[in-house]
Design a protein around this motif. Structure first.
Motif, PDB file in Angstrom:
ATOM      1  N   TYR A  76      83.662  19.280  58.438  1.00 37.30           N
ATOM      2  CA  TYR A  76      82.131  18.924  58.531  1.00 37.30           C
ATOM      3  C   TYR A  76      81.352  19.981  57.712  1.00 37.30           C
ATOM      4  N   ASP A  77      80.183  19.171  57.319  1.00 38.09           N
ATOM      5  CA  ASP A  77      79.422  19.862  56.097  1.00 38.09           C
ATOM      6  C   ASP A  77      77.853  20.023  56.455  1.00 38.09           C
ATOM      7  N   TYR A  78      77.694  20.259  57.848  1.00 35.84           N
ATOM      8  CA  TYR A  78      76.196  20.377  58.409  1.00 35.84           C
ATOM      9  C   TYR A  78      75.799  21.890  58.434  1.00 35.84           C
ATOM     10  N   ILE A  79      76.758  22.927  58.131  1.00 38.35           N
ATOM     11  CA  ILE A  79      76.241  24.307  58.244  1.00 38.35           C
ATOM     12  C   ILE A  79      75.126  24.439  57.268  1.00 38.35           C
ATOM     13  N   LYS A  80      75.243  24.119  55.715  1.00 38.43           N
ATOM     14  CA  LYS A  80      74.149  24.089  54.897  1.00 38.43           C
ATOM     15  C   LYS A  80      72.830  23.349  55.332  1.00 38.43           C
ATOM     16  N   LYS A  81      73.132  22.357  55.825  1.00 35.71           N
ATOM     17  CA  LYS A  81      71.957  21.492  56.077  1.00 35.71           C
ATOM     18  C   LYS A  81      71.201  21.937  57.353  1.00 35.71           C
ATOM     19  N   HIS A  82      71.686  22.687  58.343  1.00 41.12           N
ATOM     20  CA  HIS A  82      71.081  23.142  59.192  1.00 41.12           C
ATOM     21  C   HIS A  82      70.862  24.764  58.969  1.00 41.12           C
ATOM     22  N   GLU A  83      71.242  25.338  57.974  1.00 44.55           N
ATOM     23  CA  GLU A  83      71.028  26.813  57.487  1.00 44.55           C
ATOM     24  C   GLU A  83      71.461  27.725  58.642  1.00 44.55           C
ATOM     25  N   ILE A  84      72.370  27.237  59.156  1.00 43.46           N
ATOM     26  CA  ILE A  84      73.070  28.089  60.272  1.00 43.46           C
ATOM     27  C   ILE A  84      73.860  29.452  59.897  1.00 43.46           C
ATOM     28  N   PRO A  85      73.186  30.600  60.285  1.00 42.27           N
ATOM     29  CA  PRO A  85      73.789  31.893  59.853  1.00 42.27           C
ATOM     30  C   PRO A  85      74.880  32.357  60.630  1.00 42.27           C
ATOM     31  N   ASN A  86      76.018  33.168  59.844  1.00 43.27           N
ATOM     32  CA  ASN A  86      77.169  33.307  60.477  1.00 43.27           C
ATOM     33  C   ASN A  86      77.921  32.413  60.999  1.00 43.27           C
ATOM     34  N   ALA A  87      78.240  31.391  60.440  1.00 39.47           N
ATOM     35  CA  ALA A  87      79.155  30.234  60.646  1.00 39.47           C
ATOM     36  C   ALA A  87      80.307  30.581  60.353  1.00 39.47           C
ATOM     37  N   VAL A  88      81.474  30.259  61.158  1.00 40.00           N
ATOM     38  CA  VAL A  88      82.973  30.591  61.225  1.00 40.00           C
ATOM     39  C   VAL A  88      83.707  29.423  61.397  1.00 40.00           C
ATOM     40  N   PRO A  89      84.684  29.115  60.412  1.00 38.49           N
ATOM     41  CA  PRO A  89      85.387  27.932  60.538  1.00 38.49           C
ATOM     42  C   PRO A  89      86.367  28.058  61.857  1.00 38.49           C
ATOM     43  N   LEU A  90      86.533  27.046  62.730  1.00 40.79           N
ATOM     44  CA  LEU A  90      87.393  27.149  63.533  1.00 40.79           C
ATOM     45  C   LEU A  90      88.918  27.153  63.022  1.00 40.79           C
ATOM     46  N   GLY A  91      89.799  27.946  63.789  1.00 46.59           N
ATOM     47  CA  GLY A  91      91.033  28.152  63.408  1.00 46.59           C
ATOM     48  C   GLY A  91      91.233  28.981  62.258  1.00 46.59           C
ATOM     49  N   SER A  92      90.323  29.602  61.819  1.00 44.95           N
ATOM     50  CA  SER A  92      90.606  30.858  60.695  1.00 44.95           C
ATOM     51  C   SER A  92      90.959  32.019  61.436  1.00 44.95           C
ATOM     52  N   LEU A  93      91.518  32.847  60.810  1.00 47.43           N
ATOM     53  CA  LEU A  93      92.005  34.368  61.363  1.00 47.43           C
ATOM     54  C   LEU A  93      90.815  35.056  61.859  1.00 47.43           C
ATOM     55  N   ARG A  94      89.443  34.785  61.040  1.00 47.96           N
ATOM     56  CA  ARG A  94      88.289  35.413  61.289  1.00 47.96           C
ATOM     57  C   ARG A  94      87.815  34.858  62.765  1.00 47.96           C
ATOM     58  N   ASN A  95      88.198  33.632  63.051  1.00 47.64           N
ATOM     59  CA  ASN A  95      87.708  32.915  64.051  1.00 47.64           C
ATOM     60  C   ASN A  95      88.375  33.673  65.545  1.00 47.64           C
ATOM     61  N   TYR A  96      89.731  33.944  65.335  1.00 45.51           N
ATOM     62  CA  TYR A  96      90.497  34.436  66.558  1.00 45.51           C
ATOM     63  C   TYR A  96      90.033  36.038  66.767  1.00 45.51           C
ATOM     64  N   LEU A  97      89.848  36.732  65.182  1.00 47.34           N
ATOM     65  CA  LEU A  97      89.330  38.142  65.541  1.00 47.34           C
ATOM     66  C   LEU A  97      88.182  38.320  65.973  1.00 47.34           C
ATOM     67  N   LEU A  98      87.019  37.518  66.077  1.00 48.98           N
ATOM     68  CA  LEU A  98      85.827  37.315  66.670  1.00 48.98           C
ATOM     69  C   LEU A  98      86.061  37.095  68.089  1.00 48.98           C
ATOM     70  N   PHE A  99      87.119  36.155  68.538  1.00 50.83           N
ATOM     71  CA  PHE A  99      86.932  35.652  69.836  1.00 50.83           C
ATOM     72  C   PHE A  99      87.688  36.955  70.637  1.00 50.83           C
ATOM     73  N   PHE A 100      88.625  37.852  70.094  1.00 49.63           N
ATOM     74  CA  PHE A 100      89.035  38.728  70.909  1.00 49.63           C
ATOM     75  C   PHE A 100      88.185  39.772  70.991  1.00 49.63           C
ATOM     76  N   ARG A 101      87.172  39.862  70.035  1.00 52.12           N
ATOM     77  CA  ARG A 101      86.351  41.171  70.104  1.00 52.12           C
ATOM     78  C   ARG A 101      84.915  40.813  70.701  1.00 52.12           C
ATOM     79  N   ALA A 102      84.738  39.824  70.987  1.00 51.82           N
ATOM     80  CA  ALA A 102      83.476  39.306  71.435  1.00 51.82           C
ATOM     81  C   ALA A 102      83.136  39.773  72.806  1.00 51.82           C
ATOM     82  N   LYS A 103      81.935  39.996  73.098  1.00 47.54           N
ATOM     83  CA  LYS A 103      81.551  40.524  74.420  1.00 47.54           C
ATOM     84  C   LYS A 103      81.117  39.223  75.203  1.00 47.54           C
ATOM     85  N   TYR A 104      80.503  38.327  74.544  1.00 45.57           N
ATOM     86  CA  TYR A 104      79.927  37.099  75.233  1.00 45.57           C
ATOM     87  C   TYR A 104      80.444  35.728  74.286  1.00 45.57           C
TER      88      TYR A 104
END
Length: 402
Positions: A76-104
């Motif tokens: 889906y291409d809504y990220i640019k439309k809503h100007e969402i900062p720090n948007a990360v694709p679900l299922g990417s390696l970065r997604n899982y790295l952030l998931f394990f690092r997140a405090k909240y």
């Protein structure tokens, strides 16, 4: 019931990424002090609802104290439309790295659909993140639908927010959630809605029915014969509605629930769509704008009705399959006595109430007095209460304006 499915090879590759992210986090981020907040909702397909409203609030108030990320479905291409900062694709390696690092983390429907795909089998690896399930609607109409993959995810959640004490009692007594996990904060999206502000006329109608999981496995022929499909199409195609639309210059906007998107073609082919009756799938509209602009709601059991009660706008409940709904799903409300709108169990009553509301200029909701039975807060500070509960006052004093 899998809302999204992937081929076996992709599932296997996802497992590899999850485990790789876990190992990398343990090796290289063990002493990392970055404060990370992950937020996701609507299966990553839209920037809508309570999760998105809280995300924008967090960006406005806590960007200097933490790194805030939004998880999205890259299809889906809504990220640019809503100007969402720090948007990360679900299922990417970065997604899982952030998931394990997140405090909240904050999610609307499910951790595995909003924050980290296929995490149900690996959720035990994340012992760090404080996880909040933010309701996408007040949980009163539909009894909770728990799938096998949901159980470890629900058990892992630290907090479940409630719109009111009424909802708290449902989640405590019916869902069995421990009281220390329940926080009464109100619904985030109510912060963006005008309280007690009915329209000055009835010109735009919103028709939105909720989903039916027992329809998902039907053949095309079976679905076309279902009460759900027939009731929707027959109402839209009725001569009486067509007359009302023409005579009163009404605009009817029909919005499919996102989980019913697979049947969109059938509705479009069989409905009398014209300049005044329009069909929209969920990804074609901005739901908050629709709520603001609509003067009246026709629904069955959709949680969007709470928004109309909050705004004091008329609601017609079309309970065309009430018995089947109660048998297949069940409700925490008594659908015969507890509804806060006009109850119509057939097409004729729907059209009668609609005509009466227009002719008698009943622009408000005569059941508005019941709002305080289900909603505790009308001060548009729901996001602030949610932040205080989630962050345990860790950052509240640094908020803008404090």
């Amino acid at each position: 019931m899998q809302l999204k499915q992937s081929p076996v090879w992709k599932t296997g590759w996802t497992y590899v990424k999850i485990l790789a992210a876990y190992v990398i986090t343990k090796l290289f981020y063990r002493k990392n002090t970055d404060i990370i907040l992950l937020i996701g909702g609507n299966l990553g397909e839209k920037y809508e609802d309570n999760a998105a409203v809280f995300h924008r609030y967090a960006i406005d108030n806590f960007s200097e104290q933490m790194d805030i990320y939004w998880m999205y479905d890259p299809q889906y291409d809504y990220i640019k439309k809503h100007e969402i900062p720090n948007a990360v694709p679900l299922g990417s390696l970065r997604n899982y790295l952030l998931f394990f690092r997140a405090k909240y983390s904050v999610h609307g429907h499910s951790i595995m659909y909003d924050l980290a795909p296929y995490m149900d089998k690996f959720i035990f690896l994340n012992k760090k993140t404080v996880m909040l399930h933010i309701s996408h609607g007040i949980e009163c109409f539909k009894k909770i639908l728990i799938q096998k993959e949901d159980i470890p995810l629900l058990e892992r959640c630290n907090y479940f927010n409630c719109a009111s004490e009424y909802e708290y009692n449902i989640k405590r007594n019916e869902w069995g959630i421990p009281k220390e996990k329940l926080i009464v904060t109100g619904m985030a999206r109510f912060d963006l809605l005008p309280f007690n502000r009915p329209s000055s006329e009835i010109k735009r109608l919103l028709l939105m029915f909720t989903w039916r999981e027992w329809l998902f496995d039907l053949t095309e022929e079976e679905f076309l014969e279902s009460t759900y499909f027939q009731s929707t199409v027959e109402l839209l195609n009725s001569e009486k509605l067509q007359e009302l639309v023409q005579e009163e210059k009404l605009e009817v906007r029909v919005i499919l629930h996102p989980f019913m998107k697979r049947y969109e073609t059938y509705f479009r082919k069989n409905s009398l769509i014209n300049d005044q009756i329009s069909f929209f799938s969920f990804d074609e509209i901005v739901i908050m704008r629709e709520l603001h602009d609509a003067d009246l709601l026709i629904t069955d059991y959709s949680s969007i009705c709470w928004d109309f009660l909050y705004m004091n706008k008329p609601i017609i409940f079309y309970t065309f399959d009430q018995q089947a709904f109660l048998e297949n799903r069940g409700s925490y409300l008594d659908l015969d006595t507890d509804l806060f709108g006009y109850k119509a169990n057939n097409q004729g009553k729907v059209l009668h109430y609609l005509e009466t509301i227009i002719e008698e200029k009943r622009y408000d909701n005569p059941f508005f007095g019941r709002a305080s039975e289900y909603i505790d807060f009308f001060d548009q500070q729901n996001c602030e209460r949610l932040a205080k509960a989630l962050f345990q006052k860790e950052f509240v004093l640094n908020q803008r304006g404090h």
